[in-house]
Design a protein around this motif. Structure first.
Motif, short mmCIF file in Angstrom:
data_model
loop_
_atom_site.label_atom_id
_atom_site.label_comp_id
_atom_site.label_asym_id
_atom_site.label_seq_id
_atom_site.Cartn_x
_atom_site.Cartn_y
_atom_site.Cartn_z
N PRO A 167 0.80 -1.23 0.00
CA PRO A 167 0.00 0.00 0.00
C PRO A 167 0.83 1.28 0.00
CG PRO A 167 -0.95 -1.58 1.52
CD PRO A 167 0.34 -2.18 1.05
N VAL A 168 1.99 1.27 0.64
CA VAL A 168 2.81 2.47 0.69
C VAL A 168 3.19 2.94 -0.71
CG1 VAL A 168 5.09 3.36 1.37
CG2 VAL A 168 3.73 2.04 2.99
N GLU A 169 3.53 2.00 -1.59
CA GLU A 169 3.90 2.38 -2.96
C GLU A 169 2.69 2.80 -3.79
OE1 GLU A 169 6.33 -0.01 -1.02
OE2 GLU A 169 5.57 -1.37 -2.54
N SER A 170 1.51 2.32 -3.45
CA SER A 170 0.33 2.63 -4.25
C SER A 170 -0.27 3.98 -3.91
CB SER A 170 -0.74 1.55 -4.06
OG SER A 170 -1.42 1.70 -2.82
N ALA A 171 0.01 4.50 -2.73
CA ALA A 171 -0.62 5.75 -2.29
C ALA A 171 -0.25 6.89 -3.23
CB ALA A 171 -0.19 6.07 -0.86
N GLY A 172 -1.28 7.60 -3.69
CA GLY A 172 -1.07 8.72 -4.60
C GLY A 172 -0.98 8.33 -6.05
N ASP A 173 -1.09 7.04 -6.34
CA ASP A 173 -0.99 6.56 -7.72
C ASP A 173 -2.37 6.12 -8.21
OD1 ASP A 173 -0.09 5.37 -10.15
OD2 ASP A 173 1.86 5.05 -9.23
N SER A 174 -2.52 6.12 -9.53
CA SER A 174 -3.82 5.80 -10.12
C SER A 174 -3.97 4.34 -10.53
CB SER A 174 -4.06 6.69 -11.35
OG SER A 174 -4.11 8.05 -10.97
#
Length: 341
Positions: free
Chosen positions: A285-292
């Motif tokens: 989840p940390v890497e996905s935050a702010g991504d589409s």
């Protein structure tokens, strides 16, 4: 063609994210309004990173006449009171609440999955946005279903506290701080301590032992993807601020290898395949935050059925699970329908 767009619930997590996504994707806006409850009237929110500050308008006095699209991010109670009024005024409502999702006269849309269903919006002038955990799941399932026909899905979710709104995020922060300094921890919005814990309970319990969140995932997936798909869900709240994760097990009618599944997912719209069988070769989840993107990792064959695949699915729930999907619906609406009216 540019559109007059109202964002209802503009001061909340999802409403602010809608404003950000509209700006990022350069949605053709002729005029934009930030609308919220009376207590937020007169406050200001930023329209993405444009530097434009929008003064919040009171929904109780807002006239939707002449507005093209209203993105609702204010919950079922507000949608019940105002979405039908907006729709009756000729404004197309894209609603993020659960209120209209199972209404047979309201299309439930994920643009990568069932874009053609949007034509039914004219029945009530309302389009429903699915549950956050459903949206990322069906994006992952659709290309695999097209390739090998899904018979059965078993999914366990790991849902971040932002799915419970700002209050959920504040509770995780406050409990974590309390534990570090030795203060007592008292659950507020959650049924048990959420800091350094997981809670297998989201929304209310139903008679069959499932929760309403689990029911939503099953019912919405069937409506969006295929009513013949059998499905079981276990929804769990985890101490993560942003980003929902899902462990998904899929049984197919036709044979599908892990290698072929990876190939299909690599080319599928809205999906980013990150699947290296090594330390860190997956998305969290940390890497996905702010991504589409909807991220897929850990694709492997399930030896317990004749044709099965297990995978890991991660997405920013405030984006694909809410704001981004709503804006994508608005884009689809503008491209295919509103300009023809």
């Amino acid at each position: 063609m540019a559109y007059r767009v109202a964002v209802v619930g503009a001061t909340g997590n999802v409403g602010r994210e809608m404003l950000t996504v509209l700006s990022e994707r350069e949605f053709p806006v002729a005029e934009i309004a930030a609308v919220a409850s009376p207590r937020s009237t007169g406050s200001e929110v930023e329209f993405g990173e444009t530097g434009t500050m929008l003064k919040v308008k009171n929904i109780e006095h807002f006239d939707f006449t002449g507005w093209d699209i209203a993105l609702f991010a204010a919950g079922s109670a507000v949608a019940k009171d105002y979405a039908l009024k907006a729709a009756a005024a000729g404004c197309v409502v894209i609603d993020n609440s659960s209120l209209f999702r199972m209404d047979p006269d309201v299309p439930l849309i994920v643009p990568e999955v069932n874009p053609d269903a949007i034509t039914d919006y004219t029945k009530k002038n309302i389009i429903a946005n699915p549950n956050c955990s459903t949206a990322q799941l069906v994006v992952a399932l659709k290309p695999l279903h097209d390739a090998a026909t899904i018979k059965r899905v078993v999914v366990a979710t790991y849902q971040s506290v932002s799915g419970a709104g700002k209050g959920g995020m504040d509770e995780l922060f406050e409990q974590s701080r309390a534990i570090f300094v030795g203060d007592p921890v008292e659950p507020k919005g959650f049924t048990k301590q959420i800091a350094f814990n997981v809670i297998p309970h989201i929304d209310v319990f139903l008679d069959d032992g499932s929760t309403k969140e689990e029911w939503k995932m099953v019912a919405e997936t069937k409506k969006i993807l295929d009513p013949k798909v059998k499905m079981s869900a276990t929804c769990v709240r985890v101490p993560v601020f942003v980003g929902h994760s899902e462990a998904v097990n899929i049984e197919f009618a036709d044979e599908l290898s892990a290698e072929k599944a990876q190939e299909i997912l690599r080319e599928a719209p809205g999906i980013m395949l990150v699947d290296k069988r090594e330390d860190g070769g997956y998305v969290t989840p940390v890497e996905s935050a702010g991504d589409s993107a909807t991220y897929i990792s850990r694709v492997r064959e399930d030896p317990t059925v004749d044709s099965g695949i297990a995978l890991w699915c991660v997405s920013d729930n405030l984006r694909k699970g809410a704001a981004l999907n709503a804006v994508q619906i608005a884009e689809l609406l503008g491209r295919k329908h509103l300009q023809k009216a």
